[in-house]
Design an enzyme around this catalytic site. Structure first.
Site, short mmCIF file in Angstrom:
data_model
loop_
_atom_site.label_atom_id
_atom_site.label_comp_id
_atom_site.label_asym_id
_atom_site.label_seq_id
_atom_site.Cartn_x
_atom_site.Cartn_y
_atom_site.Cartn_z
N ASP A 20 -37.01 65.04 -6.66
CA ASP A 20 -36.18 63.91 -7.07
C ASP A 20 -36.61 63.48 -8.48
O ASP A 20 -37.76 63.63 -8.86
CB ASP A 20 -36.38 62.76 -6.07
N ARG A 24 -33.30 60.93 -13.95
CA ARG A 24 -34.08 59.94 -14.71
C ARG A 24 -34.95 60.60 -15.78
O ARG A 24 -35.12 60.08 -16.87
CB ARG A 24 -34.95 59.11 -13.75
N GLU A 67 -24.88 65.32 1.39
CA GLU A 67 -24.27 64.13 0.77
C GLU A 67 -24.10 64.28 -0.75
O GLU A 67 -23.36 63.52 -1.37
CB GLU A 67 -25.13 62.87 1.04
N ASN A 68 -24.79 65.26 -1.35
CA ASN A 68 -24.73 65.40 -2.81
C ASN A 68 -23.36 65.84 -3.34
O ASN A 68 -23.10 65.74 -4.54
CB ASN A 68 -25.81 66.38 -3.32
C1 IPE Z 1 -32.94 65.44 -7.79
O1 IPE Z 1 -32.77 64.69 -8.93
C2 IPE Z 1 -32.03 66.65 -7.72
C3 IPE Z 1 -30.93 66.56 -6.75
C4 IPE Z 1 -30.82 65.69 -5.77
C5 IPE Z 1 -29.86 67.55 -6.87
P1 IPE Z 1 -31.69 63.54 -9.03
O2 IPE Z 1 -30.43 64.09 -9.56
O3 IPE Z 1 -31.56 62.83 -7.71
O4 IPE Z 1 -32.35 62.58 -10.10
P2 IPE Z 1 -32.29 60.99 -10.18
O5 IPE Z 1 -32.67 60.44 -8.85
O6 IPE Z 1 -30.89 60.63 -10.57
O7 IPE Z 1 -33.30 60.66 -11.25
MG MG Z 2 -32.33 61.12 -6.89
#
Ligand code: IPE
Ligand code: MG
Length: 246
Positions: A20, A24, A67-68
């Site tokens: 994760d 950010r 969910e992504n």
């Molecule tokens: C993790 O990074 C990768 C995936 C879930 C695909 P994020 O995309 O969730 O990064 P943040 O949480 O927005 O920083």
């Molecule tokens: Mg994230």
């Protein structure tokens, strides 16, 4: 390099990571989010090498959840194509050419091209004896358990399984991780302290480790720190053992 010395006899067999913080990481650098995912994909490769060096046998990483799909189209498209191409390219080289790659998750919503890539990666590495790297893609733990329940119900309905013979092992045997050792350690990066529908059944006795480091910056030193923390916990599995790590 950290000066932490790990106990070689207590290396966790199976480590899972909720990666994760890609977004950010990119935002802090005024870069588009997808570049965070790009760096994140490269980092899976680096951390897998580190895990193999440390003696971890199974590394299971959460790349894309059920969910992504609700994320913006261009981001979903990027995550579901670019990093996978990267893996295809590096497949032969991954962990000295001896790593095994598995994809865990639903397969019915993946594109044909993606599925072909997955099958190819799995097939060409299936007899390898090094670390097993499992990439969880379109993975959701509730979805996994629901599918397992349906499969077991069908066996009962078809008269192939007696309802009284269903036990915890029956359920484990119907999960994606059926041949894997118990999960010892779960790491989540970026400061979030949630499980987010990841390996709910498998986590029963796992130790949890949270770090503020964003996934693209997570490295071997960070992994060593996580394992050191794991090695200094008192795992009791519901019993009363006092000795550390017994
Ligand atoms: C993790 O990074 C990768 C995936 C879930 C695909 P994020 O995309 O969730 O990064 P943040 O949480 O927005 O920083
Ligand atoms: Mg994230």
């Amino acid at each position: 390099m950290s000066d932490i010395v790990l106990d070689k006899d207590k290396i966790p067999a199976h480590v899972a990571i909720i990666l994760d913080g890609n977004g950010r990481w990119a935002k802090e650098r005024h870069l588009p989010r997808v570049l965070g995912h790009r760096k994140g994909a490269f980092n899976i490769y680096e951390v897998t090498k580190a895990a193999q060096d440390l003696g971890i046998k199974y590394l299971t990483v959460f790349c894309f959840s059920t969910e992504n799909w609700t994320r913006p189209d261009d981001e979903v498209k990027y995550i579901m194509t670019k990093p996978m191409r990267f893996f295809k390219r590096f497949r032969k080289d991954i962990v000295g050419g001896n790593g095994r790659i598995k994809i865990l998750g639903r397969r019915d919503r993946l594109s044909k091209e993606f599925l072909a890539m997955v099958n190819d990666m799995e097939e060409s590495t299936k007899d390898h004896t090094g670390i097993t790297l499992s990439l969880c893609v379109d993975y959701g733990s509730r979805d996994e358990i629901t599918t397992a329940t349906k499969e077991i119900a069908k066996l009962v309905k078809d008269g192939k399984l007696d309802i009284d013979d269903i036990n915890e092992q029956t359920i484990s045997n119907h999960l994606f991780t059926k041949d894997y050792p118990e999960l010892d350690l779960l790491i989540r990066t970026s400061g979030e302290e949630r499980i987010s529908n990841f390996l709910l059944w498998q986590l029963a006795y796992a130790e949890l480790y949270f770090t503020k480091t964003y996934w693209p910056d997570f490295n071997k030193d960070e992994l060593v720190k996580a394992i050191y923390s794991y090695q200094n916990r008192n795992r009791r599995f519901g019993g009363l053992k006092d000795d550390k790590n017994k």
